[in-house]
Design an enzyme around this catalytic site. Sequence first.
Site, mmCIF file in Angstrom:
data_model
loop_
_atom_site.group_PDB
_atom_site.id
_atom_site.type_symbol
_atom_site.label_atom_id
_atom_site.label_comp_id
_atom_site.label_asym_id
_atom_site.label_seq_id
_atom_site.Cartn_x
_atom_site.Cartn_y
_atom_site.Cartn_z
ATOM 1 N N PHE A 40 54.139 2.021 1.644
ATOM 2 C CA PHE A 40 55.374 2.580 2.094
ATOM 3 C C PHE A 40 55.468 4.264 1.755
ATOM 4 O O PHE A 40 54.815 4.450 0.762
ATOM 5 C CB PHE A 40 56.486 1.811 1.489
ATOM 6 N N ASP A 41 56.056 4.849 2.629
ATOM 7 C CA ASP A 41 56.647 6.155 2.474
ATOM 8 C C ASP A 41 57.994 6.325 1.773
ATOM 9 O O ASP A 41 58.304 7.186 1.172
ATOM 10 C CB ASP A 41 56.430 7.119 3.657
ATOM 11 N N THR A 42 58.946 5.520 2.167
ATOM 12 C CA THR A 42 60.427 5.466 1.953
ATOM 13 C C THR A 42 60.570 4.152 0.933
ATOM 14 O O THR A 42 60.352 2.897 1.662
ATOM 15 C CB THR A 42 61.208 5.857 3.193
ATOM 16 N N ARG B 272 57.080 1.766 7.636
ATOM 17 C CA ARG B 272 56.582 2.310 6.411
ATOM 18 C C ARG B 272 57.834 2.413 5.585
ATOM 19 O O ARG B 272 57.799 3.168 4.518
ATOM 20 C CB ARG B 272 55.981 3.647 6.749
ATOM 21 N N ARG C 288 59.698 8.838 -0.781
ATOM 22 C CA ARG C 288 61.279 9.041 -0.643
ATOM 23 C C ARG C 288 62.013 8.189 -0.792
ATOM 24 O O ARG C 288 61.779 6.891 -0.615
ATOM 25 C CB ARG C 288 61.280 9.551 1.004
#
Length: 295
Positions: free
Chosen positions: A18-20, A237, A52
């Site tokens: 994951f990005d967030t 993501r 994030r």
Amino acid sequence: MAPTKLSTHNANAFVDQFDTFLFDCDGVLWRGPTVIDGVPETLAMLRSKGKRLIFVTNNSSTSRSDYVHKFTKLGIQASVDEIFSSAYATAVYLHDVAKFDTAKKAYVIGGNGLRHELEAVGIATLGKSDTQNISPATLDEIVPSADIGAVVCGLDYDISYRKLATAHVNLANNPDCLFIATNDDRTLPGGKHMYPGSGSLLSVLTHSTQRTPLVMGKPNPTMLECVIQKCALDPPRTCMVGDRLDTDILFGISGGLSTLCVLTGVASEADILAPDAPQATFYTTSLSDLDKSHM
């Protein structure tokens, strides 16, 4: 598919997907006035990996700036732009989506946090002082107003019959008056007991007016749509982290997000594994399990 339990073997792989991360607050980051062990370090670890972080809460009583003070007091780094409360979501919706006519006003059943977020986007509010007693002889004082373009209902610790009656006459007599609820939580946790939540206050107006409000908070999709629009999220993501299956996890599922349920709040392991429950993608004992130094 049954939820996957995180362990030392799969925690890193989970984070890397994951990005967030979207986080509920109470029951995930803290319980009442106390931060949950290892949470500040875990959030710092996620930031160090370039993730994030967005904090998503149904609480409409506290402004985002006041939330920053709470985060800081608990040793958690957070900025105003990373906090997405149901009060802020309501303001974003009215201003950006509904294109609310700022020549009109919003009649608010709710606290100062909700008023602050609406006024910050240029929407004037009414209702704060409507706590005076009313009687059958003075009911005629309460009349619809052409100045009121929306009724917004949140948690109001100073709820009064005058407020409910004013909201009612405007909603019942003006079909163009918007009806917005910050959330429809039936109960409110506090101390040793559960108390009536925003949804319980809201039920008075839905029953009396026979109108259905647009509900902003989790698990309703409008709030996630606002988050996606404001934060440019990539749902595949993104992971929603929460402690309540019927709000946090259902919120993520409805938005096509992966979900992580923690056991530091409302849900138990038995709740999470029940076949008829909203199915989290993953679960773990505590958020700090993501940081291998705490596992």
